[in-house]
Design an enzyme around this catalytic site. Structure first.
Site, PDB file in Angstrom:
ATOM      1  N   ASP A  53       6.536  13.420   0.843  1.00 14.39           N
ATOM      2  CA  ASP A  53       5.805  14.263   1.798  1.00 14.39           C
ATOM      3  C   ASP A  53       6.020  13.763   3.226  1.00 14.39           C
ATOM      4  OD1 ASP A  53       4.261  11.987   1.617  1.00 14.39           O
ATOM      5  OD2 ASP A  53       2.347  13.036   1.347  1.00 14.39           O
ATOM      6  N   SER A  54       6.770  12.654   3.370  1.00  9.61           N
ATOM      7  CA  SER A  54       7.230  12.222   4.695  1.00  9.61           C
ATOM      8  C   SER A  54       8.106  13.316   5.316  1.00  9.61           C
ATOM      9  CB  SER A  54       8.001  10.904   4.600  1.00  9.61           C
ATOM     10  OG  SER A  54       8.954  10.951   3.554  1.00  9.61           O
ATOM     11  N   ASP A  92       6.881  14.586  -4.396  1.00  6.49           N
ATOM     12  CA  ASP A  92       5.581  14.102  -3.925  1.00  6.49           C
ATOM     13  C   ASP A  92       4.575  15.244  -3.937  1.00  6.49           C
ATOM     14  OD1 ASP A  92       4.340  11.832  -3.063  1.00  6.49           O
ATOM     15  OD2 ASP A  92       5.331  11.774  -1.104  1.00  6.49           O
ATOM     16  N   LYS A 122       4.773  12.433  -7.824  1.00  4.71           N
ATOM     17  CA  LYS A 122       4.121  11.213  -7.316  1.00  4.71           C
ATOM     18  C   LYS A 122       2.747  11.578  -6.768  1.00  4.71           C
ATOM     19  CE  LYS A 122       5.466   8.928  -3.428  1.00  4.71           C
ATOM     20  NZ  LYS A 122       4.231   9.003  -2.612  1.00  4.71           N
ATOM     21  N   GLU A 124      -0.692   9.807  -4.827  1.00  8.66           N
ATOM     22  CA  GLU A 124      -1.265   8.637  -4.155  1.00  8.66           C
ATOM     23  C   GLU A 124      -2.660   8.356  -4.707  1.00  8.66           C
ATOM     24  OE1 GLU A 124      -1.205   9.012   0.124  1.00  8.66           O
ATOM     25  OE2 GLU A 124       0.952   9.417   0.170  1.00  8.66           O
ATOM     26  N   GLU A 191       3.024   0.252  -1.261  1.00  9.24           N
ATOM     27  CA  GLU A 191       3.377   0.428   0.155  1.00  9.24           C
ATOM     28  C   GLU A 191       2.465  -0.401   1.059  1.00  9.24           C
ATOM     29  OE1 GLU A 191       3.768   4.473   1.571  1.00  9.24           O
ATOM     30  OE2 GLU A 191       3.953   3.812   3.657  1.00  9.24           O
TER      31      GLU A 191
END
Ligand code: KIV
Length: 295
Positions: A53-54, A92, A122, A124, A191
């Site tokens: 999602d970056s 993501d 993915k 978080e 991270e």
């Protein structure tokens, strides 16, 4: 039986990732967001490609990952899917796609696999996401966990800060990691945490850990493609290593093109299409026209 790609390299699967941890073979991971860079990364031998999602920041120009939508993530995942033949492809789940209800989260995870061809999603978060992650895994979708500095929690964390610096925070991270490991995540991104904490988590869990700003002792590493390639506009974070300065290279190429167009050097005759010689001669006759006039 192992699945092979057209070029006979072995396809990376959940099982390959687990084997790599056991064999102490570092897992090379990279983000990608489009066909061209994903194809280059895949052909260069990257093991795991994440449509991160970056995307929101490095491709779409937002100042955080929060605004990127499901539709945008699906669109870019499809492009990457068309390029990737070898690497394990992870998508993501963007902010909001798994926060409102577990049913919606499962539906969104299914869309990544069914509509966009991802092999994994993915998510978080630690303990608070374990039940949801378990449900997605039960629906046959491998999940990659992500703990430590989780950019979607930027407002709760009060900025992008290294996590796991106090005893309580380290204990919480260990609990998160172990819970995700027991849930059966395919890999765990660590991270923005101290190297020593990453060492402890990596030793504690069976799942491969993939570090970004977590030191060299994780089972693998991941970088954002634009950071690696020098396609960013702010000073890079401490953990980033720029392997080339593509921004400078591309800028030089564009300036040379600009100068060639302005100076009449582009395109050259060799870069132009031509009529056959006879038609050239006819066209050069004074008053000649290729348009048939009505009598
Ligand atoms: O979105 C992303 O690029 C990521 C990596 C930094 C792990 O989550």
């Amino acid at each position: 039986m192992s699945i092979t790609t057209g070029d006979f390299r072995q396809r990376i699967t959940v099982q390959t990732l687990a084997e790599k941890k056991l064999k102490h073979e570092p897992i090379v991971s990279l983000t990608a967001y489009d066909y061209a860079t994903a194809r280059i990364a895949d052909e260069a031998g990257v093991d795991l490609i994440l449509v991160g999602d970056s995307l929101a920041q490095v491709v779409l120009g937002y100042d955080s990952t929060l605004p990127v939508t499901m539709e945008e993530m699906l669109h870019h995942t499809r492009a990457v899917r068309r390029a990737v033949k070898h690497a394990f492809l992870v998508a993501d789940m963007p902010f909001g796609s798994y926060h409102t209800s577990d049913d919606a989260a499962l539906e969104n995870a299914v869309r990544f696999v069914k509509d966009a061809g991802a092999e994994s999603v993915k998510i978080e978060g630690g303990l608070s996401r374990v039940a949801l992650i378990q449900r997605i895994i039960d629906a046959e979708i491998p999940v990659v966990g992500h703990i430590g500095l989780t950019p979607q929690s930027v407002h709760r964390m009060g900025g992008y800060k290294v996590q796991g610096k106090t005893t309580a925070a380290i204990d919480a991270l260990l609990r998160d990691a172990v819970a995700l490991d027991h849930a059966g995540v395919a890999a765990l991104v660590l991270e923005g945490i101290p190297r020593e904490v990453a060492v402890r988590i990596t030793a504690e869990v069976a799942t491969p850990t993939i570090g970004i700003g977590a030191g060299p002792d994780c089972d693998g590493q991941i970088l954002v493609f634009h950071d690696l390639a020098g396609l960013t506009f702010n000073p890079p974070a401490k953990f980033v290593r720029r392997y080339c300065n593509a921004g400078e290279l591309i800028s030089g190429a564009i300036q040379a093109y600009r100068d060639d167009v302005r100076g009449g050097a582009f395109p050259a005759d060799a870069e132009s299409y031509h009529l056959p010689r006879e038609a050239q001669r006819a066209l050069a006759e004074p008053g000649a026209s290729v348009v048939q006039r009505k009598k």
